[in-house]
Motif scaffolding. Structure first.
Motif, PDB file in Angstrom:
ATOM      1  N   GLY A   1       0.910  -1.217  -0.010  1.00 47.04           N
ATOM      2  CA  GLY A   1       0.102  -0.051   0.127  1.00 47.04           C
ATOM      3  C   GLY A   1       0.872   1.244   0.153  1.00 47.04           C
ATOM      4  O   GLY A   1       0.540   2.123  -0.729  1.00 47.04           O
ATOM      5  N   SER A   2       1.945   1.105   0.715  1.00 50.82           N
ATOM      6  CA  SER A   2       2.828   2.441   0.894  1.00 50.82           C
ATOM      7  C   SER A   2       3.242   2.833  -0.464  1.00 50.82           C
ATOM      8  O   SER A   2       3.333   3.918  -0.899  1.00 50.82           O
ATOM      9  CB  SER A   2       3.941   2.160   1.746  1.00 50.82           C
ATOM     10  OG  SER A   2       3.699   1.916   3.063  1.00 50.82           O
TER      11      SER A   2
ATOM     12  N   ARG B   1       4.517   3.800   5.248  1.00 49.72           N
ATOM     13  CA  ARG B   1       5.861   4.142   5.873  1.00 49.72           C
ATOM     14  C   ARG B   1       6.987   4.583   4.941  1.00 49.72           C
ATOM     15  O   ARG B   1       8.005   4.736   5.453  1.00 49.72           O
ATOM     16  CB  ARG B   1       6.107   2.822   6.450  1.00 49.72           C
ATOM     17  CG  ARG B   1       5.845   2.494   7.932  1.00 49.72           C
ATOM     18  CD  ARG B   1       5.928   0.946   8.069  1.00 49.72           C
ATOM     19  NE  ARG B   1       5.609   0.335   6.879  1.00 49.72           N
ATOM     20  CZ  ARG B   1       4.466   0.072   6.345  1.00 49.72           C
ATOM     21  NH1 ARG B   1       3.411   0.561   7.144  1.00 49.72           N
ATOM     22  NH2 ARG B   1       4.399  -0.412   5.422  1.00 49.72           N
TER      23      ARG B   1
ATOM     24  N   ASP C   1      -6.704   6.928  -1.416  1.00 55.73           N
ATOM     25  CA  ASP C   1      -6.351   5.790  -0.627  1.00 55.73           C
ATOM     26  C   ASP C   1      -7.461   4.746  -0.525  1.00 55.73           C
ATOM     27  O   ASP C   1      -7.922   4.961   0.446  1.00 55.73           O
ATOM     28  CB  ASP C   1      -5.414   6.302   0.390  1.00 55.73           C
ATOM     29  CG  ASP C   1      -4.655   5.236   1.101  1.00 55.73           C
ATOM     30  OD1 ASP C   1      -5.039   4.006   0.649  1.00 55.73           O
ATOM     31  OD2 ASP C   1      -3.733   5.264   1.861  1.00 55.73           O
TER      32      ASP C   1
ATOM     33  N   GLN D   1      -7.232   0.314   2.344  1.00 55.49           N
ATOM     34  CA  GLN D   1      -7.845  -0.337   3.311  1.00 55.49           C
ATOM     35  C   GLN D   1      -9.483  -0.763   2.957  1.00 55.49           C
ATOM     36  O   GLN D   1     -10.079  -1.458   3.441  1.00 55.49           O
ATOM     37  CB  GLN D   1      -7.771   0.007   4.545  1.00 55.49           C
ATOM     38  CG  GLN D   1      -8.021  -0.858   5.825  1.00 55.49           C
ATOM     39  CD  GLN D   1      -7.321  -0.585   7.048  1.00 55.49           C
ATOM     40  OE1 GLN D   1      -7.959  -0.997   8.063  1.00 55.49           O
ATOM     41  NE2 GLN D   1      -5.993   0.234   7.231  1.00 55.49           N
TER      42      GLN D   1
ATOM     43  N   LYS E   1      -3.793  -4.607  -0.095  1.00 53.73           N
ATOM     44  CA  LYS E   1      -4.304  -5.476   1.069  1.00 53.73           C
ATOM     45  C   LYS E   1      -5.332  -6.451   0.400  1.00 53.73           C
ATOM     46  O   LYS E   1      -4.625  -7.318  -0.004  1.00 53.73           O
ATOM     47  CB  LYS E   1      -5.222  -4.649   1.932  1.00 53.73           C
ATOM     48  CG  LYS E   1      -4.097  -3.699   2.942  1.00 53.73           C
ATOM     49  CD  LYS E   1      -5.024  -3.041   4.336  1.00 53.73           C
ATOM     50  CE  LYS E   1      -4.007  -2.107   4.789  1.00 53.73           C
ATOM     51  NZ  LYS E   1      -3.445  -3.003   6.052  1.00 53.73           N
TER      52      LYS E   1
END
Ligand SMILES: Cc1ncc(COP(=O)(O)O)c(C=O)c1O
Length: 412
Positions: free
Chosen positions: A118-119, A148, A232, A235, A261
């Motif tokens: 995802g980052s 991150r 985004d 999630q 994810k």
């Protein structure tokens, strides 16, 4: 189970190894954590054979359930045939997946760049927005989580995830759900701003559903100021909220969308998806070594088939509605629980003191009790007091009943 297993299990031995060999930033839940060795459907099993109802899904990843044969079957066949090449060679799964995503994604989102997390998906989305607009800055939201890597972390608004002591000065934050604050920020800095990035519904920030009209107004503001809208959906995507992508609830289409994810259901894959026009701005060589790897792409294609065949979006919507109703009854009887909130199977319950302030300690205690009752849940929110439920979308009524009973008992 290894030869060192005792009737206490291997937790102490693994905690020792963890304290010695992992970077200390890697936290675990629970004072007395179980050692998870197996997953099956909505359940996880520890090394002592105890069964737990998984109500976090590895943080919104295992939406189609653990060890799903419809997903791991094709992935295993692909492993045995061809595991990895990189995108410098032509392979079939990455292209079939890109086509499938362009059919699933809203509006004119049709071109994908694949990566492994995802980052990276967020990082790529932000880079593309800067390339396309020729402007250097980003606006993000408070209480967000985007990852991150340096840019994704700088876009992240939740203080606990902003580890970098020297964040670059290229991101400003406005309150999530407040379109007027965004309008003010754009009025000042639109000429320097490439994109506004946000989660359609904040997840780690505490399951925050924005007020009615927010997203429509944000879309208008971005268009008015020629600023790209990056969503985004790492999630929220892949039916977690009852729709393939949460933006569908609000009738808006982003310019770039980041996903990961549940797209891989345990296989590490991420992507950003954008329009043909925007994608044309990213023509310098770009490669992600593991992005669109044949195994992960095959798994993601199987995930899409599985969600479609078993109508997991509709199931998430129906089960989520039922769970929310049941939880509303439970929390109504308890002074230390606020009203539950969320959409689909992304639900948060505030754990609070008598004066409505957050009670993180009690939230931890409830999580610990739930674990002892064989239910694994999560926590979110800037104060870590939002008890968070994100079970696999395949959860059935009987399991929801078990979850409600456990919450009743753990919060008594
Ligand atoms: C909304 C959102 N975006 C991005 C990320 C980062 O994804 P990853 O951990 O795969 O890098 C997360 C992780 O939880 C997330 O919740």
């Amino acid at each position: 189970m290894g030869s060192t297993a005792t009737k206490e299990g291997r937790a102490q031995e693994l905690l020792r190894l963890k304290s010695e060999y992992l970077v200390p930033c890697v936290y675990h839940f629970y004072k007395d954590p179980p050692v998870i060795v197996r997953g099956e459907g909505c359940h996880l099993f520890d090394d002592l054979g105890r069964q737990y109802l998984d109500c976090l899904s590895g943080v919104a990843v295992m939406s189609a359930g653990h060890r799903n044969p419809e997903i791991i079957g094709p992935a295993i066949e692909q492993i045995l045939m061809l595991q990895h090449t990189t995108t410098i060679y032509l392979t079939d799964p990455i292209l079939r997946l890109a086509k499938a995503l362009s059919e699933l994604a809203p509006g004119k989102l049709s071109r994908s760049f694949f990566c492994a997390s995802g980052s990276e998906a967020v990082e790529g989305a932000l880079m593309t927005s800067v390339l396309h607009t020729g402007k250097p800055r980003i606006i993000a939201t408070t209480n967000s989580l985007h990852g991150r890597t340096r840019w994704a972390m700088n876009a992240t608004g939740t203080p606990m995830w902003r580890t970098d002591p020297f964040p670059p000065d290229d991101v400003s934050h406005v309150p999530f759900g407040d379109a007027d604050a965004l309008a003010d920020e754009l009025a000042r800095h639109a000429d320097q701003t490439a994109a506004f990035i946000a989660e359609p519904i904040q997840s780690n920030g505490g399951i925050n559903v924005p007020p009615d009209g927010y997203w429509q107004r944000v879309r208008e503001l971005c268009d008015e100021h020629q600023v790209l809208l990056v969503l985004d959906e790492v999630q929220t995507g892949f039916n977690r909220t009852g729709r393939w992508f949460a933006c569908e609830h609000f009738g808006i289409v982003p310019d770039i969308m980041a996903v990961s994810k549940a797209m891989g259901n345990g296989f590490p894959i991420g992507a950003f998806i954008t329009t043909d026009d925007i994608a044309q701005s990213y023509t310098r060589p770009g490669a992600s070594t593991h992005g669109g790897n044949p195994v992960n792409a095959t798994a993601a294609l199987a995930v899409i088939d599985c969600h479609t065949k078993h109508r997991l979006g509709q199931r998430a919507q129906e089960s989520g509605q039922y769970l929310l109703e049941q939880l509303t009854d439970v929390t109504g009887q308890k002074t230390h629980l606020g009203p539950p909130r969320g959409i689909g199977l992304m639900i948060g319950i505030p754990v609070i003191n008598a004066d409505d302030t957050p009670d993180a300690q009690r939230c931890d205690l409830i999580l610990e009790r739930l674990k002892d009752l064989r239910v694994l849940a999560g926590k979110s929110g800037p104060d870590r007091n939002i008890l968070t439920l994100m079970p696999p979308l395949t959860i059935v009524r009987q399991e929801i009943g078990e979850l409600i009973d456990a919450i009743q008992e753990a919060t008594a």
